[in-house]
Enzyme design. Structure first.
Site, PDB file in Angstrom:
ATOM      1  N   ARG A   1      -6.395  -3.615  15.576  1.00 26.39           N
ATOM      2  CA  ARG A   1      -6.995  -4.178  14.368  1.00 26.39           C
ATOM      3  C   ARG A   1      -6.053  -5.197  13.772  1.00 26.39           C
ATOM      4  NH1 ARG A   1      -9.198   1.393  11.459  1.00 26.39           N
ATOM      5  NH2 ARG A   1     -10.648   1.954  13.124  1.00 26.39           N
TER       6      ARG A   1
ATOM      7  N   ASP B   1      -4.833  -7.986  11.187  1.00 27.98           N
ATOM      8  CA  ASP B   1      -5.072  -8.233   9.764  1.00 27.98           C
ATOM      9  C   ASP B   1      -5.538  -9.661   9.510  1.00 27.98           C
ATOM     10  OD1 ASP B   1      -4.344  -5.667   8.737  1.00 27.98           O
ATOM     11  OD2 ASP B   1      -2.238  -6.168   9.105  1.00 27.98           O
TER      12      ASP B   1
ATOM     13  N   ARG C   1       5.295  -7.046  11.708  1.00 23.06           N
ATOM     14  CA  ARG C   1       5.659  -7.912  10.581  1.00 23.06           C
ATOM     15  C   ARG C   1       6.830  -7.325   9.789  1.00 23.06           C
ATOM     16  NH1 ARG C   1      -0.054  -8.668   7.907  1.00 23.06           N
ATOM     17  NH2 ARG C   1       1.197  -9.574   6.250  1.00 23.06           N
TER      18      ARG C   1
END
Lengths: 246, 246
Positions: free
Chosen positions: B50, B52, B197
């Site tokens: 998934r 972002d 990240r």
């Protein structure tokens, strides 16, 4: 009165081109407006080349004369904060008075990018010409080398343009394939309007196997725009750099 | 009932992310809508990861079951004509029933791109994190190698997420500099939310010289999200590929 040479990079997608127009946003206009804010009076910026709408630049060169003294690094920062992120002054240098960005360039380099894969790329939409049919990049390279040297490029001049002389000297003219990307790199002492895009449209005829590399020499010799291929779309074209004798 | 594995590339800039949301345009939603048009009934597409909002993919993998028989090449064309150019199905393959894109991935690869130059790039606005201060990519590489192996990555999990297990195995974790571009490449058996990240935000602390490479090992051992660096912005992140044992 300090004179500056500016090196400018831009994503041309959303602009009417380098040159200020009656309507629409131009890169020249954006830079002139940013400098006018610093100078508190109108400023004229001269570019080394007039890129068309949708054409990009990594190393456009422009010259400007300012009334106030400012160091180059400060000038870069002050202009960039007044520009959209799609346009960046990447360097500024102090140059002698009368540095004529437009007329004294020794050479200009362009790159044209083709995305040659069955499926287009989300990341190359605005930066390459998508051609799904396989291209023979070696044949295109053979044809590209024909342009090296001094030639009359009338056959590759944009329709409807009036130029006194159509002879130009091309120092190098090459293609290279890197996976799905076919790049055409050309460096010369000057270029006619749409010349690179007309050359690419012609090379693609060879890449598709419709024409032989030798045919490109015939088109060049004909000096007849009607003989050359289509004008390749603007989004694949990048002004890479402009070199000067300083 | 044929089952397909789709490989999907997308520029995530203008989307709410891979997953269908209550509002906004998602990549999953676009592909489901395109397939529903072909199937003339609702279709569910399962993605391997998934991503972002703002995160990109070169090789997202999704699985789908269709009621009608269609060959993979035709499926690719039929879906792509119904998708915006920012999203492309680059490949389709017939797979065994129950191919579970989400749960059986052997590995996923991500790349994070940093544009490390004083001036930002018009061409990297949506595809890299701009850091103007010089980064020590070698020190970042030393720190990055600490993540290789099986570790508890609780310190790098997005705040507010509840996951039963936070142990993951990282097969490779490396940085490389190519001019102004610093790329972080990581491959592992799975990733926690925001893990890449958060790792990049932590490596950048080292790159800026604020922390030593060894500090990153301390952060990892702490299992405390409060110890790690900031979450790097989404635009630099690319899901490069998903590998399966088929």
């Amino acid at each position: 009165m300090p004179h500056f040479k500016l090196t400018v990079a831009y994503d041309g997608t959303d602009f009417v081109g380098w040159q200020r127009q009656a309507s629409g946003v131009s890169i020249q206009g954006l830079i002139e407006d940013a400098l006018a804010e610093l100078e508190e009076q109108p400023v004229t910026v001269n570019g080394a080349g007039r890129t068309d709408a949708g054409v990009h630049a990594h190393g456009q060169v422009a010259s400007v004369s300012l009334t106030r003294s400012i160091d180059p690094a400060t000038l870069v920062r002050a202009v960039n904060v007044r520009l959209p992120p799609a346009v960046r002054v990447v360097d500024a240098q102090v140059v002698p008075a009368g540095f004529p960005a437009r007329f004294s360039a020794r050479s200009k380099s362009y790159r044209y990018r083709i995305w040659n894969a069955r499926v287009s790329s989300p990341f190359e939409r605005a930066y390459a010409w998508h051609i799904p049919e396989p291209l023979d990049a070696d044949a295109m390279g053979d044809a590209a080398s024909i342009f090296e040297g001094a030639h009359d490029f009338a056959a590759f001049q944009g329709a409807g343009t009036i130029t006194s002389g159509t002879e130009r000297t091309i120092f190098s003219s090459r293609t290279a394939r890197n996976g799905p990307l076919v790049a055409y790199d050309v460096c010369g002492d000057g270029f006619l309007r749409h010349m690179v895009r007309n050359i690419v449209g012609t090379l693609v005829e060879v890449g598709r196997g419709k024409r032989s590399p030798g045919w490109v020499g015939d088109v060049l010799a004909s000096r007849d725009r009607g003989q050359a291929g289509q004008t390749a779309p603007p989004e694949g074209l990048f002004l890479m750099g402009v070199a000067y004798d300083l």
